[in-house]
Design a protein around this motif. Structure first.
Motif, short mmCIF file in Angstrom:
data_model
loop_
_atom_site.label_atom_id
_atom_site.label_comp_id
_atom_site.label_asym_id
_atom_site.label_seq_id
_atom_site.Cartn_x
_atom_site.Cartn_y
_atom_site.Cartn_z
N ASN A 193 48.29 -62.27 -33.13
CA ASN A 193 49.00 -61.06 -32.73
C ASN A 193 49.37 -60.23 -33.96
O ASN A 193 49.73 -60.77 -35.00
N VAL A 194 49.27 -58.90 -33.80
CA VAL A 194 49.56 -57.99 -34.91
C VAL A 194 50.40 -56.83 -34.40
O VAL A 194 50.09 -56.25 -33.36
N VAL A 195 51.46 -56.50 -35.15
CA VAL A 195 52.26 -55.31 -34.86
C VAL A 195 52.48 -54.61 -36.20
O VAL A 195 53.04 -55.19 -37.13
N ASN A 196 52.00 -53.37 -36.31
CA ASN A 196 52.17 -52.58 -37.53
C ASN A 196 53.01 -51.35 -37.21
O ASN A 196 52.77 -50.67 -36.21
N VAL A 197 53.98 -51.08 -38.07
CA VAL A 197 54.83 -49.90 -37.92
C VAL A 197 54.64 -49.04 -39.16
O VAL A 197 54.81 -49.51 -40.29
N THR A 198 54.27 -47.78 -38.94
CA THR A 198 54.01 -46.85 -40.03
C THR A 198 54.98 -45.69 -39.95
O THR A 198 55.20 -45.14 -38.87
N GLY A 199 55.55 -45.30 -41.10
CA GLY A 199 56.53 -44.23 -41.14
C GLY A 199 55.90 -42.86 -41.21
O GLY A 199 54.68 -42.71 -41.28
N PRO A 200 56.73 -41.81 -41.21
CA PRO A 200 56.25 -40.44 -41.20
C PRO A 200 55.44 -40.07 -42.44
O PRO A 200 54.60 -39.19 -42.40
N SER A 235 61.02 -53.98 -42.28
CA SER A 235 61.71 -53.75 -43.55
C SER A 235 62.70 -52.62 -43.27
O SER A 235 62.48 -51.84 -42.34
N PRO A 236 63.78 -52.51 -44.04
CA PRO A 236 64.71 -51.39 -43.79
C PRO A 236 63.96 -50.06 -43.81
O PRO A 236 63.23 -49.78 -44.76
N LEU A 237 64.12 -49.29 -42.74
CA LEU A 237 63.36 -48.05 -42.60
C LEU A 237 63.81 -46.99 -43.59
O LEU A 237 64.92 -47.02 -44.10
N GLY A 238 62.92 -46.05 -43.84
CA GLY A 238 63.16 -45.01 -44.83
C GLY A 238 63.46 -43.66 -44.23
O GLY A 238 64.48 -43.48 -43.56
N PRO A 239 62.55 -42.70 -44.44
CA PRO A 239 62.86 -41.31 -44.09
C PRO A 239 62.95 -41.08 -42.59
O PRO A 239 62.40 -41.83 -41.79
N GLU A 240 63.65 -40.01 -42.23
CA GLU A 240 63.69 -39.63 -40.84
C GLU A 240 62.33 -39.07 -40.46
O GLU A 240 61.58 -38.61 -41.30
N GLY A 241 62.01 -39.16 -39.17
CA GLY A 241 60.73 -38.66 -38.68
C GLY A 241 60.12 -39.63 -37.69
O GLY A 241 60.77 -40.57 -37.22
N GLU A 242 58.85 -39.39 -37.37
CA GLU A 242 58.17 -40.18 -36.35
C GLU A 242 57.55 -41.45 -36.93
O GLU A 242 56.84 -41.39 -37.93
N TYR A 243 57.83 -42.57 -36.27
CA TYR A 243 57.27 -43.87 -36.64
C TYR A 243 56.27 -44.28 -35.57
O TYR A 243 56.51 -44.07 -34.37
N THR A 287 61.16 -41.76 -32.85
CA THR A 287 61.60 -40.87 -33.93
C THR A 287 62.95 -41.32 -34.45
O THR A 287 63.89 -41.53 -33.67
N LEU A 288 63.03 -41.47 -35.76
CA LEU A 288 64.29 -41.77 -36.44
C LEU A 288 64.90 -40.43 -36.83
O LEU A 288 64.28 -39.65 -37.56
N THR A 289 66.10 -40.12 -36.30
CA THR A 289 66.70 -38.80 -36.50
C THR A 289 67.56 -38.71 -37.75
O THR A 289 67.91 -37.60 -38.17
N LYS A 290 67.91 -39.85 -38.33
CA LYS A 290 68.67 -39.86 -39.59
C LYS A 290 67.97 -40.83 -40.54
O LYS A 290 67.44 -41.84 -40.10
N PRO A 291 67.97 -40.55 -41.83
CA PRO A 291 67.29 -41.45 -42.77
C PRO A 291 67.84 -42.87 -42.68
O PRO A 291 69.03 -43.08 -42.47
N GLY A 292 66.94 -43.84 -42.83
CA GLY A 292 67.33 -45.24 -42.80
C GLY A 292 67.84 -45.72 -44.15
O GLY A 292 67.89 -44.96 -45.12
N PRO A 293 68.20 -47.00 -44.24
CA PRO A 293 68.77 -47.56 -45.47
C PRO A 293 67.86 -47.43 -46.68
O PRO A 293 68.33 -47.19 -47.78
N ALA A 294 66.55 -47.56 -46.49
CA ALA A 294 65.64 -47.48 -47.64
C ALA A 294 65.60 -46.06 -48.21
O ALA A 294 65.49 -45.88 -49.42
N ALA A 295 65.70 -45.06 -47.35
CA ALA A 295 65.71 -43.67 -47.82
C ALA A 295 66.98 -43.38 -48.60
O ALA A 295 66.96 -42.65 -49.59
N GLN A 296 68.09 -43.97 -48.17
CA GLN A 296 69.35 -43.74 -48.87
C GLN A 296 69.32 -44.38 -50.25
O GLN A 296 69.87 -43.84 -51.20
#
Length: 167
Positions: free
Chosen positions: A60-67, A89-97, A118-127
């Motif tokens: 099984n594979v699940v990949n999550v890609t950021g904006p 992993s702690p998410l980064g910039p706001e936008g569509e994942y 969609t992440l509407t506020k930057p995540g911990p990695a972006a901060q």
């Protein structure tokens, strides 16, 4: 053609026409975050729930890609019955994942699909990335020392060259 051959052909044709289509192989029934969701807090994992139990065993594979195209899947994947959990992993910039998945249900071929949230506020990695980088006083001391040595060598070379030119 003999009568027996005709009966066999008609029977086979009837089986082909009247047999139900093959099963589609399962389906995604829900997810967290849900498809199309707008979330203000970065999720720590993506949970995918299917209508049938998922085979465990590394296929099984699940990949999550950021904006920005950065992968945010940690590689840790858990299977519990019909639920697959992908730790992020702690998410980064706001936008569509984008969440792409390929899971093994009962069929030999994996069930594949994609959903987006969609992440509407930057995540911990972006901060963490946005924190200003400061140069420590020790760094400036080293740079100043190196500059002083280079200037001293250049002045010394110039004086030596001037003395040789007078002779």
């Amino acid at each position: 053609m003999n009568k027996l051959g005709t009966i066999v052909l008609v029977a086979l044709f009837g089986l082909c026409v009247l047999s139900p289509p093959a099963s589609a192989g399962g389906a995604l029934t829900s997810s967290s975050p849900s498809a199309g969701a707008r979330v203000s807090r970065a999720p720590e994992a993506v949970k995918l729930t299917f209508d049938r139990p998922v085979r465990d065993g590394g296929a099984n594979v699940v990949n999550v890609t950021g904006p920005d195209g950065t992968p945010w899947s940690s590689g840790v994947l858990g299977v519990d019955g019909n639920v697959v959990t992908a730790v992020l992993s702690p998410l980064g910039p706001e936008g569509e994942y984008v969440v792409d998945y390929a899971v093994r249900l009962g069929d030999p071929a994996p069930l594949t699909g994609q959903l987006r949230f969609t992440l509407t506020k930057p995540g911990p990695a972006a901060q963490k990335q946005a924190a200003p980088k400061t140069t420590s006083p020790q760094t400036w001391a080293w740079l100043g020392g190196i500059l002083a040595v280079v200037v001293t060598l250049a002045v010394g070379a110039g004086v030596l060259q001037a003395r040789r030119g007078r002779r």
